[in-house]
Design an enzyme around this catalytic site. Structure first.
Site, mmCIF file in Angstrom:
data_model
loop_
_atom_site.group_PDB
_atom_site.id
_atom_site.type_symbol
_atom_site.label_atom_id
_atom_site.label_comp_id
_atom_site.label_asym_id
_atom_site.label_seq_id
_atom_site.Cartn_x
_atom_site.Cartn_y
_atom_site.Cartn_z
ATOM 1 N N LYS A 37 0.849 -1.196 0.000
ATOM 2 C CA LYS A 37 0.000 0.000 0.000
ATOM 3 C C LYS A 37 0.882 1.242 0.000
ATOM 4 C CE LYS A 37 0.645 1.646 4.363
ATOM 5 N NZ LYS A 37 1.437 2.862 4.539
ATOM 6 N N ASP A 70 -1.834 -1.328 10.139
ATOM 7 C CA ASP A 70 -2.081 -1.433 8.699
ATOM 8 C C ASP A 70 -2.735 -2.751 8.292
ATOM 9 O OD1 ASP A 70 -1.071 1.050 7.923
ATOM 10 O OD2 ASP A 70 0.969 0.299 7.707
#
Length: 312
Positions: free
Chosen positions: A11, A140
């Site tokens: 990401k 995350d």
């Protein structure tokens, strides 16, 4: 089936704002997270031995410190009957995401283990249930389970999905030997800018609402790459770039290469550049490689992805 191979996307942060302190010692954040096609490959299979083993194609990753191993331990602890019923687990982590890069490489591997063991042990857990487990491993991990594009608040684990922009290409640049300590980055930001922090929960919610209705989210909704690039933001650049001139120089080189926009991802040290096409991204990669002929500099071309953890 006693073997699954999953792809675990990295990401980038399109937006990272530090808005305050939390009682748990973390920071209150408002972020916009975006999955990209650069993936690790995780293979999970049953083993005849009653234990969990994690192997990796990079020998410098210690098995027991690997977040993938910790994810497997968490699943064993929560579902001991499944572990005893199905036997041990062999996990192979094939790394393609650079290490210590601010790209959630460890978090996405952990997310893949959660998803893979859910399949292997036939647990039937829902995506929100997997995300709740992931939040125990790292901020995350819940996003990595779902992937796509999301507004993230709290310490990053509270997610509101956004429209998935598509067709935008990304060049990543990271000095392989360079690491930036995430705790150092946040602590240094607190020392330098803590007086600007908001203090009340309703202020945090109000700040998140402003971002959610703001120009960047509107650009994302309209798949407007130039608008996205114009509104990229990362508070941590204020402390990381002055301390790490090589990262600042790489960012400047990307900006001069004619990209739509460029920014450091997370706490760095990876810098990404947003491009209009694969062809432009390849040209930018070649330009940077020529301008900075350092063998320690890794460069990757990838694109926005709408997927989180998925079967290979």
């Amino acid at each position: 089936m006693n073997r699954y191979t999953l792809l675990a996307p990295a990401k980038i942060n399109l937006y990272l704002e530090i808005v305050g302190d939390r009682p748990d010692g973390f920071h209150e954040l408002v972020m916009i997270l975006q999955s990209i096609d650069l993936c690790d490959r995780i293979t999970i299979q049953s083993s005849s031995l009653p234990l969990t083993r994690v192997r990796c194609n990079l020998p410098q990753l210690d098995e027991k410190q690997n977040l993938a191993y910790k994810a497997a331990q968490l699943m064993e602890k929560r579902f001991p009957h499944a572990f005893s019923n199905w036997g041990g687990v062999e996990i192979m982590v094939e790394k393609h995401i650079p290490l210590a890069a601010g790209l959630a490489g460890g978090s996405t591997d952990a997310a893949a283990v959660l998803v893979g063991l859910n399949l292997l042990w036939q647990l039937g857990l829902t995506q929100p249930e997997l995300q709740d487990l992931g939040a125990e491993l790292g901020s995350d991990v819940p996003f990595c389970v779902a992937g796509g594009t999301a507004l993230a608040t709290g310490r990053g684990e509270q997610l509101d999905p956004l429209h998935n922009p598509h067709g935008w290409w990304v060049v990543l640049g990271k000095y392989q030997s360079l690491e930036v300590s995430t705790p150092w980055a946040y602590q240094t930001y607190r020392q330098q800018f803590g007086e600007t922090y908001l203090t009340e929960a309703d202020q945090f919610h109000h700040r998140a609402a402003i971002v959610e209705s703001g120009a960047l989210v509107q650009a994302i909704a309209h798949n407007d790459g130039r608008g996205i690039a114009q509104h990229l933001h990362n508070d941590l650049e204020k402390v990381v770039l002055p301390q790490y001139p090589a990262v600042a120089h790489l960012r400047a080189a990307f900006a001069e290469a004619g990209v739509l926009g460029t920014m450091m991802s997370g706490s760095g040290p990876t810098v990404f550049a947003l491009c209009e096409s694969q062809n432009q991204a390849q040209q930018v990669k070649e330009t940077i490689a020529q301008q900075i002929p350092n063998p320690d500099l890794g460069l990757w071309v990838t694109q926005f992805s709408s997927q989180g953890i998925h079967l290979a």
